[in-house]
Design a protein around this motif. Structure first.
Motif, PDB file in Angstrom:
ATOM      1  N   ASP A  35       0.808  -1.215   0.000  1.00  0.00           N
ATOM      2  CA  ASP A  35       0.000   0.000   0.000  1.00  0.00           C
ATOM      3  C   ASP A  35       0.844   1.270   0.000  1.00  0.00           C
ATOM      4  OD1 ASP A  35      -2.486  -1.390   0.085  1.00  0.00           O
ATOM      5  OD2 ASP A  35      -2.137  -1.777   2.216  1.00  0.00           O
ATOM      6  N   MET A  36       2.054   1.175   0.518  1.00  0.00           N
ATOM      7  CA  MET A  36       2.917   2.362   0.574  1.00  0.00           C
ATOM      8  C   MET A  36       4.387   1.967   0.549  1.00  0.00           C
ATOM      9  SD  MET A  36       3.022   5.536   3.306  1.00  0.00           S
ATOM     10  CE  MET A  36       1.294   5.898   3.036  1.00  0.00           C
ATOM     11  N   ASP A  37       5.045   2.276  -0.546  1.00  0.00           N
ATOM     12  CA  ASP A  37       6.479   2.077  -0.697  1.00  0.00           C
ATOM     13  C   ASP A  37       7.108   3.460  -0.799  1.00  0.00           C
ATOM     14  OD1 ASP A  37       8.972   1.997  -2.436  1.00  0.00           O
ATOM     15  OD2 ASP A  37       8.677  -0.155  -2.143  1.00  0.00           O
ATOM     16  N   HIS A  38       8.044   3.766   0.105  1.00  0.00           N
ATOM     17  CA  HIS A  38       8.536   5.146   0.176  1.00  0.00           C
ATOM     18  C   HIS A  38       9.270   5.591  -1.075  1.00  0.00           C
ATOM     19  CE1 HIS A  38      12.415   3.326   1.365  1.00  0.00           C
ATOM     20  NE2 HIS A  38      12.966   4.498   1.078  1.00  0.00           N
ATOM     21  N   ALA A  39       9.870   4.662  -1.821  1.00  0.00           N
ATOM     22  CA  ALA A  39      10.553   5.038  -3.058  1.00  0.00           C
ATOM     23  C   ALA A  39       9.544   5.435  -4.136  1.00  0.00           C
ATOM     24  CB  ALA A  39      11.430   3.889  -3.545  1.00  0.00           C
ATOM     25  N   ILE A  40       8.492   4.649  -4.265  1.00  0.00           N
ATOM     26  CA  ILE A  40       7.441   4.965  -5.238  1.00  0.00           C
ATOM     27  C   ILE A  40       6.734   6.255  -4.849  1.00  0.00           C
ATOM     28  CG2 ILE A  40       5.243   4.181  -6.217  1.00  0.00           C
ATOM     29  CD1 ILE A  40       6.250   1.310  -5.859  1.00  0.00           C
ATOM     30  N   LEU A  41       6.444   6.393  -3.556  1.00  0.00           N
ATOM     31  CA  LEU A  41       5.802   7.613  -3.071  1.00  0.00           C
ATOM     32  C   LEU A  41       6.676   8.832  -3.345  1.00  0.00           C
ATOM     33  CD1 LEU A  41       3.546   9.039  -1.503  1.00  0.00           C
ATOM     34  CD2 LEU A  41       4.732   8.419   0.626  1.00  0.00           C
ATOM     35  N   GLY A  42       7.973   8.702  -3.083  1.00  0.00           N
ATOM     36  CA  GLY A  42       8.890   9.814  -3.329  1.00  0.00           C
ATOM     37  C   GLY A  42       8.969  10.181  -4.790  1.00  0.00           C
ATOM     38  N   VAL A  46       7.827  13.577  -9.452  1.00  0.00           N
ATOM     39  CA  VAL A  46       7.494  13.568 -10.876  1.00  0.00           C
ATOM     40  C   VAL A  46       6.041  13.950 -11.134  1.00  0.00           C
ATOM     41  CG1 VAL A  46       7.397  12.159 -12.967  1.00  0.00           C
ATOM     42  CG2 VAL A  46       9.275  11.852 -11.335  1.00  0.00           C
ATOM     43  N   LYS A  47       5.112  13.228 -10.518  1.00  0.00           N
ATOM     44  CA  LYS A  47       3.694  13.499 -10.775  1.00  0.00           C
ATOM     45  C   LYS A  47       3.272  14.865 -10.268  1.00  0.00           C
ATOM     46  CE  LYS A  47       2.159   8.676 -10.972  1.00  0.00           C
ATOM     47  NZ  LYS A  47       1.228   7.649 -10.419  1.00  0.00           N
ATOM     48  N   ASP A  48       3.808  15.256  -9.118  1.00  0.00           N
ATOM     49  CA  ASP A  48       3.493  16.574  -8.557  1.00  0.00           C
ATOM     50  C   ASP A  48       4.433  17.660  -9.063  1.00  0.00           C
ATOM     51  OD1 ASP A  48       1.611  15.164  -7.169  1.00  0.00           O
ATOM     52  OD2 ASP A  48       2.647  15.232  -5.241  1.00  0.00           O
ATOM     53  N   ASN A  49       5.427  17.230  -9.889  1.00  0.00           N
ATOM     54  CA  ASN A  49       6.397  18.148 -10.508  1.00  0.00           C
ATOM     55  C   ASN A  49       7.230  18.921  -9.484  1.00  0.00           C
ATOM     56  OD1 ASN A  49       7.494  18.960 -13.028  1.00  0.00           O
ATOM     57  ND2 ASN A  49       6.467  20.939 -12.872  1.00  0.00           N
ATOM     58  N   LEU A  50       7.373  18.364  -8.298  1.00  0.00           N
ATOM     59  CA  LEU A  50       8.191  19.017  -7.275  1.00  0.00           C
ATOM     60  C   LEU A  50       9.666  19.029  -7.656  1.00  0.00           C
ATOM     61  CD1 LEU A  50       8.088  20.298  -4.396  1.00  0.00           C
ATOM     62  CD2 LEU A  50       8.652  18.022  -3.513  1.00  0.00           C
ATOM     63  N   ASP A 109      16.909  22.047 -14.915  1.00  0.00           N
ATOM     64  CA  ASP A 109      17.319  21.266 -16.080  1.00  0.00           C
ATOM     65  C   ASP A 109      16.629  19.902 -16.059  1.00  0.00           C
ATOM     66  OD1 ASP A 109      18.674  19.989 -18.156  1.00  0.00           O
ATOM     67  OD2 ASP A 109      20.602  20.890 -17.626  1.00  0.00           O
ATOM     68  N   THR A 110      15.945  19.541 -17.151  1.00  0.00           N
ATOM     69  CA  THR A 110      15.180  18.292 -17.203  1.00  0.00           C
ATOM     70  C   THR A 110      16.006  17.087 -17.677  1.00  0.00           C
ATOM     71  OG1 THR A 110      14.455  18.713 -19.486  1.00  0.00           O
ATOM     72  CG2 THR A 110      13.068  19.575 -17.700  1.00  0.00           C
ATOM     73  N   GLN A 111      17.249  17.299 -18.088  1.00  0.00           N
ATOM     74  CA  GLN A 111      18.015  16.217 -18.709  1.00  0.00           C
ATOM     75  C   GLN A 111      18.358  15.078 -17.736  1.00  0.00           C
ATOM     76  OE1 GLN A 111      22.290  16.738 -19.588  1.00  0.00           O
ATOM     77  NE2 GLN A 111      22.092  18.861 -18.832  1.00  0.00           N
ATOM     78  N   TYR A 112      18.288  15.353 -16.432  1.00  0.00           N
ATOM     79  CA  TYR A 112      18.658  14.338 -15.444  1.00  0.00           C
ATOM     80  C   TYR A 112      17.448  13.608 -14.856  1.00  0.00           C
ATOM     81  CZ  TYR A 112      22.826  17.329 -15.528  1.00  0.00           C
ATOM     82  OH  TYR A 112      23.904  18.084 -15.914  1.00  0.00           O
ATOM     83  N   ASP A 113      16.253  13.976 -15.294  1.00  0.00           N
ATOM     84  CA  ASP A 113      15.035  13.480 -14.649  1.00  0.00           C
ATOM     85  C   ASP A 113      14.951  11.954 -14.626  1.00  0.00           C
ATOM     86  OD1 ASP A 113      14.412  16.124 -14.336  1.00  0.00           O
ATOM     87  OD2 ASP A 113      12.490  16.041 -15.371  1.00  0.00           O
ATOM     88  N   ASN A 114      15.224  11.321 -15.761  1.00  0.00           N
ATOM     89  CA  ASN A 114      15.115   9.859 -15.825  1.00  0.00           C
ATOM     90  C   ASN A 114      16.135   9.181 -14.920  1.00  0.00           C
ATOM     91  OD1 ASN A 114      12.967   9.832 -17.603  1.00  0.00           O
ATOM     92  ND2 ASN A 114      14.240   9.633 -19.427  1.00  0.00           N
ATOM     93  N   ILE A 115      17.343   9.719 -14.865  1.00  0.00           N
ATOM     94  CA  ILE A 115      18.385   9.139 -14.006  1.00  0.00           C
ATOM     95  C   ILE A 115      17.974   9.252 -12.548  1.00  0.00           C
ATOM     96  CG2 ILE A 115      20.807   9.246 -13.312  1.00  0.00           C
ATOM     97  CD1 ILE A 115      21.408  10.524 -16.034  1.00  0.00           C
ATOM     98  N   ILE A 116      17.480  10.423 -12.153  1.00  0.00           N
ATOM     99  CA  ILE A 116      17.047  10.642 -10.774  1.00  0.00           C
ATOM    100  C   ILE A 116      15.900   9.700 -10.432  1.00  0.00           C
ATOM    101  CG2 ILE A 116      15.987  12.300  -9.196  1.00  0.00           C
ATOM    102  CD1 ILE A 116      17.464  14.521 -10.819  1.00  0.00           C
ATOM    103  N   SER A 117      14.935   9.614 -11.323  1.00  0.00           N
ATOM    104  CA  SER A 117      13.766   8.767 -11.090  1.00  0.00           C
ATOM    105  C   SER A 117      14.143   7.296 -10.950  1.00  0.00           C
ATOM    106  CB  SER A 117      12.765   8.946 -12.235  1.00  0.00           C
ATOM    107  OG  SER A 117      11.621   8.145 -12.046  1.00  0.00           O
TER     108      SER A 117
END
Length: 258
Positions: free
Chosen positions: A82-89, A94-98, A105-113
């Motif tokens: 029901d709650m995994d802190h990595a998925i929640l983070g 990403v979903k909340d665009n925080l 810079d958006t170029q690192y987004d996939n690596i960070i995710s």
């Protein structure tokens, strides 16, 4: 471009949404900064570019951002379906665009995710790019490395839910947990039955390092001995098993860092 100073300011602003005086929140704040330090240490030892060192630090800063909301909602560090802190983070970033609060810079987004989503999994998912895999490995090692500091220094009540030093000192180690440790196997959360099983599983992090540098730091800081010696084991069987665990852990690290 990565501006870590800006990211740190954004992180401190985000933390204002939570009670930093509460034990578990306070622990996770200190843990986050410890993982930043460990990530920089490992990335530097790997002789990475300054860009990748800064990226490793940024990932470390954000890797547990889901923990704060998890604590607010459940007052627990235990992940479940029901709650995994990595998925929640990752959802928060990403979903909340925080994430744009920390880096424009958006170029690192996939690596960070990918790094955040894989930092607490049993193993890293397949199909990652070379750079995604690199940073997934760094954050996993850095997270484990500071977790040893946590287990060596933090209050027991904040480390393991509903536990205390007294509970741990009177508890037992499950036979299969002990056997897995002595066979240098990581311990999965589903197999842990007792509070001491949790304690042993943290030491078993040593069996899941990608690079030797974190293990070198653990040895330098004497964390294995400190963690084992934090408790006065009342159960004779537990005491004997912990001495065997200590010996095996120290020998494993010495072989691994050669």
């Amino acid at each position: 471009m990565i501006n870590f100073k800006h990211a740190m300011s954004a992180f401190k602003k985000y933390l204002k949404n939570f009670d930093s005086q509460y034990g578990k929140i306070d622990l996770k704040i200190r843990h986050t900064y410890g993982v930043v330090k460990a990530s920089e240490y490992i990335a530097t030892k790997l002789d990475l570019s300054n860009e990748d060192i800064e990226l490793a630090k940024l990932i470390a800063l954000l890797h547990d951002i889901g923990r704060f909301e998890q604590i607010r909602q459940s007052d627990s560090f235990i992940d479940n379906k029901d709650m995994d802190h990595a998925i929640l983070g990752n959802d928060i970033l990403v979903k909340d665009n925080l994430i744009r609060s920390f880096i424009e810079d958006t170029q690192y987004d996939n690596i960070i995710s990918k790094a955040i989503l894989n930092h607490n999994r049993l193993s890293i998912e397949d199909g990652l790019s070379e750079r995604e895999l690199l940073h997934a490995k760094i954050i996993r090692d850095a997270d484990k490395t500071d977790n040893f500091r946590v287990k060596a220094e933090e209050d027991f009540e904040n480390i393991i839910d509903n536990s205390s030093k007294d509970i741990l000192e009177n508890d037992i180690i499950s036979e299969n947990i002990f056997n897995n440790f002595m066979n240098s196997k990581i311990i999965v959360r589903e197999d842990r039955k007792t509070y001491m099983d949790f304690w042993v599983s943290y030491i078993a992090f040593i069996f899941d390092y990608n690079y030797k540098f974190g293990l070198e730091y653990i040895k330098e800081m004497n964390y294995i001995n400190i963690i084992v010696d934090r408790l006065d084991y009342k159960n004779i069987d537990t005491k004997q098993k912990m001495e065997k665990i200590r010996k095996h852990a120290l020998e494993f690290i010495d072989k691994r860092i050669l």
